[in-house]
Motif scaffolding. Sequence first.
Motif, PDB file in Angstrom:
ATOM      1  N   ASN A 109      36.708 117.654  75.270  1.00 11.28           N
ATOM      2  CA  ASN A 109      35.555 118.534  75.456  1.00 11.28           C
ATOM      3  C   ASN A 109      35.569 119.726  74.499  1.00 11.28           C
ATOM      4  O   ASN A 109      34.506 120.229  74.123  1.00 11.28           O
ATOM      5  CB  ASN A 109      35.470 118.989  76.914  1.00 11.28           C
ATOM      6  CG  ASN A 109      35.047 117.852  77.827  1.00 11.28           C
ATOM      7  OD1 ASN A 109      34.231 117.008  77.441  1.00 11.28           O
ATOM      8  ND2 ASN A 109      35.597 117.815  79.029  1.00 11.28           N
ATOM      9  N   THR A 117      29.508 111.676  81.755  1.00 13.13           N
ATOM     10  CA  THR A 117      29.180 112.837  80.932  1.00 13.13           C
ATOM     11  C   THR A 117      28.171 113.691  81.673  1.00 13.13           C
ATOM     12  O   THR A 117      27.178 113.173  82.210  1.00 13.13           O
ATOM     13  CB  THR A 117      28.606 112.385  79.573  1.00 13.13           C
ATOM     14  OG1 THR A 117      29.572 111.580  78.904  1.00 13.13           O
ATOM     15  CG2 THR A 117      28.279 113.581  78.698  1.00 13.13           C
ATOM     16  N   ASN A 122      32.253 120.151  72.176  1.00 14.90           N
ATOM     17  CA  ASN A 122      31.491 121.403  72.197  1.00 14.90           C
ATOM     18  C   ASN A 122      31.789 122.310  71.007  1.00 14.90           C
ATOM     19  O   ASN A 122      31.284 123.424  70.934  1.00 14.90           O
ATOM     20  CB  ASN A 122      31.737 122.136  73.521  1.00 14.90           C
ATOM     21  CG  ASN A 122      31.129 121.389  74.692  1.00 14.90           C
ATOM     22  OD1 ASN A 122      29.929 121.422  74.905  1.00 14.90           O
ATOM     23  ND2 ASN A 122      31.969 120.667  75.436  1.00 14.90           N
ATOM     24  N   PHE A 143      30.104 117.947  78.936  1.00 10.45           N
ATOM     25  CA  PHE A 143      31.488 117.725  79.354  1.00 10.45           C
ATOM     26  C   PHE A 143      31.688 116.273  79.771  1.00 10.45           C
ATOM     27  O   PHE A 143      30.879 115.726  80.532  1.00 10.45           O
ATOM     28  CB  PHE A 143      31.859 118.630  80.535  1.00 10.45           C
ATOM     29  CG  PHE A 143      31.800 120.093  80.219  1.00 10.45           C
ATOM     30  CD1 PHE A 143      32.689 120.660  79.317  1.00 10.45           C
ATOM     31  CD2 PHE A 143      30.848 120.917  80.815  1.00 10.45           C
ATOM     32  CE1 PHE A 143      32.628 122.016  79.017  1.00 10.45           C
ATOM     33  CE2 PHE A 143      30.786 122.263  80.521  1.00 10.45           C
ATOM     34  CZ  PHE A 143      31.680 122.814  79.622  1.00 10.45           C
TER      35      PHE A 143
END
Length: 198
Positions: free
Chosen positions: A101, A18, A105, A30
């Motif tokens: 991801n 990560t 996010n 990410f």
Amino acid sequence: MGEHYYSQHPQAASHRRTVTVQLRSQAFTFVTDAGVFSKKGVDFGSELLIEAFREPVIPGKILDMGCGYGPIGIALSKSFPERPVMMADINERAAELAEENVRVNRVRARVCRSHLFEQIDGRFAAIVTNPPIRAGKKIVYRIFSEGYDFLESKGELWTVIQKKQGAPSALKALQSIFGTVDVVVKKKGYFVFCAKKD
């Protein structure tokens, strides 16, 4: 011949990590893995392209072609939440990471497994690509020429290429396809181009 990050089915043993990074003044996390491009963190070229990108003047979608684990498309989705963002990659491991991801996010973007534009439909206000240089000029220039066909009128193709990896010839190729090409940024041997469709 060794395996590359543009392989459809990476065989490299999984080694997830990560990474955290600031892009366009926002923090992102990410998940990356072996067998994908720039697994140790967002590469300088992608970061330069993300920071240089300007929202298109026309309405419409954004496509991140060759998205890898997703930093470009995800950063732009966060910056322009009203615009639908599609992210595409042939590498199935990269596409799975990109989907993860997107969730991590908390952006709204769709990931598509596609060899270049084969599975892409619709037209876009902007196509953004850090192209797979190691796949060869033929593939990179196909992204340019086919990208033109997938842009709306007045749409833009944004790309980043190092000088030593063929930026001057890429500029000529873009000019032959689009006509108008701006050199938006030059930094540390990298060029960010914005090619505009009439």
